[in-house]
Design a protein around this motif. Structure first.
Motif, short mmCIF file in Angstrom:
data_model
loop_
_atom_site.label_atom_id
_atom_site.label_comp_id
_atom_site.label_asym_id
_atom_site.label_seq_id
_atom_site.Cartn_x
_atom_site.Cartn_y
_atom_site.Cartn_z
N MET A 1 -0.65 5.33 -1.26
CA MET A 1 -1.08 4.24 -0.38
C MET A 1 -2.56 4.38 -0.07
N THR A 2 -3.24 3.26 0.13
CA THR A 2 -4.66 3.26 0.41
C THR A 2 -4.99 4.01 1.71
N ASP A 3 -6.24 4.47 1.82
CA ASP A 3 -6.71 5.13 3.04
C ASP A 3 -6.73 4.10 4.17
N LEU A 4 -5.90 4.29 5.18
CA LEU A 4 -5.78 3.30 6.24
C LEU A 4 -6.93 3.34 7.23
N GLU A 155 9.39 1.36 6.86
CA GLU A 155 10.43 2.11 6.17
C GLU A 155 9.86 2.87 4.98
N GLU A 156 8.94 2.24 4.23
CA GLU A 156 8.43 2.89 3.02
C GLU A 156 7.41 3.97 3.32
N PHE A 157 6.55 3.74 4.32
CA PHE A 157 5.42 4.65 4.53
C PHE A 157 5.45 5.36 5.89
N GLY A 158 6.36 4.99 6.78
CA GLY A 158 6.40 5.62 8.08
C GLY A 158 5.29 5.19 9.01
N THR A 159 4.69 4.04 8.74
CA THR A 159 3.61 3.53 9.59
C THR A 159 4.17 2.88 10.84
N PRO A 160 3.36 2.70 11.87
CA PRO A 160 3.84 2.02 13.08
C PRO A 160 4.30 0.60 12.78
N TYR A 161 5.25 0.12 13.53
CA TYR A 161 5.71 -1.26 13.40
C TYR A 161 4.52 -2.19 13.66
N GLY A 162 4.30 -3.13 12.75
CA GLY A 162 3.15 -4.02 12.85
C GLY A 162 2.19 -3.84 11.70
N VAL A 163 2.29 -2.72 10.98
CA VAL A 163 1.47 -2.49 9.79
C VAL A 163 2.16 -3.15 8.59
N PHE A 164 1.37 -3.76 7.71
CA PHE A 164 1.94 -4.44 6.55
C PHE A 164 0.89 -4.52 5.45
N ALA A 165 1.34 -4.81 4.24
CA ALA A 165 0.46 -5.00 3.10
C ALA A 165 0.36 -6.48 2.77
N GLY A 169 -3.58 -6.84 -1.57
CA GLY A 169 -3.89 -5.41 -1.60
C GLY A 169 -4.46 -4.79 -0.35
N ALA A 170 -4.64 -5.53 0.73
CA ALA A 170 -5.11 -4.92 1.97
C ALA A 170 -3.91 -4.40 2.76
N VAL A 171 -4.14 -3.38 3.58
CA VAL A 171 -3.14 -2.94 4.56
C VAL A 171 -3.71 -3.27 5.93
N CYS A 172 -2.96 -4.06 6.69
CA CYS A 172 -3.43 -4.58 7.97
C CYS A 172 -2.46 -4.23 9.08
N ARG A 173 -2.86 -4.54 10.30
CA ARG A 173 -2.00 -4.25 11.44
C ARG A 173 -2.07 -5.36 12.47
#
Length: 215
Positions: A1-4, A155-165, A169-173
């Protein structure tokens, strides 16, 4: 996964073609004089600096992680000051260098909690006593499309709820209000207003704007 905490590759690529739309409310800066030292952190191609310049503000600076967006801004407005942020969130300026900092749709692009906290602490450092921080960002959305995206990424990355792709290709919150207030606990909230805004990919989303003062 990209550097958040950075995502420079995205912003130097497809992100450099985007149009940004969060509205600037001049009324929130009505008490700020034309000589105020203003920094647009995450300035992109300088849209907000251009607006402020047209309103008579004289001391405007912008920084962004994307050299492509900075070059786009320099071509459009060679009269404005742009710099590439080489090691975010660090700014190569002394403490208390600015009277106002704009932070528009930046936290949504820095979904990592530690990176968000480091960013708000750096902005607190560079603001003068009593300086203003003007934040515009996106809240958690309650539609099914976004809720599915939040759940899938968590579920896939264990990020906080509200994070999405995003599809490109961006990962946002998107943020819970309580999270934003906790993140900005070094500041006093002067104004808080709801907004609805088109995202960089053209979707309508609920957001919030806050005018805060350095404690």
């Amino acid at each position: 996964m990209t550097d958040l905490g950075d995502q420079r590759e995205y912003w130097d690529g497809v992100g450099a073609t985007k149009t940004f739309t969060h509205p600037l409310d001049p009324g929130l800066l009505a008490g700020v004089g034309p000589a105020a030292r203003i920094l647009d952190y995450g300035c992109g191609y300088g849209r907000l600096m251009a607006e402020l310049s047209e309103q008579g503000f004289l001391d405007l600076s912008g920084v962004d992680v994307s050299s492509a967006l900075v070059e786009r801004g320099r071509r459009a407005r060679p009269d404005l000051r742009f710099d590439v942020l080489e090691a975010p969130p660090g700014l190569a300026v002394p403490a208390e260098s600015f009277d106002v900092v704009l932070l528009f749709a930046v936290l949504t692009c820095v979904p990592d909690e530690g990176a968000q906290r480091a960013l708000t602490e750096e902005l607190h450092r560079v603001l003068a006593p009593g300086g203003l921080l003007y934040v515009s960002d996106l809240l958690l959305q309650d539609d099914e499309r976004n809720q599915l995206r939040y759940a899938a990424h968590a579920e896939e990355f264990g990020t906080p709820y509200g994070v999405f792709a995003t599809d490109d290709g961006a990962v946002c919150r998107h943020h819970d209000r309580a999270h934003l207030h906790a993140l900005l606990d070094g500041f006093e909230v002067l104004e808080e207003r709801p907004i609805e805004v088109a995202t960089m990919n053209g979707n309508r989303s609920r957001g919030v704007q806050l005018l805060l003062r350095k404690r």
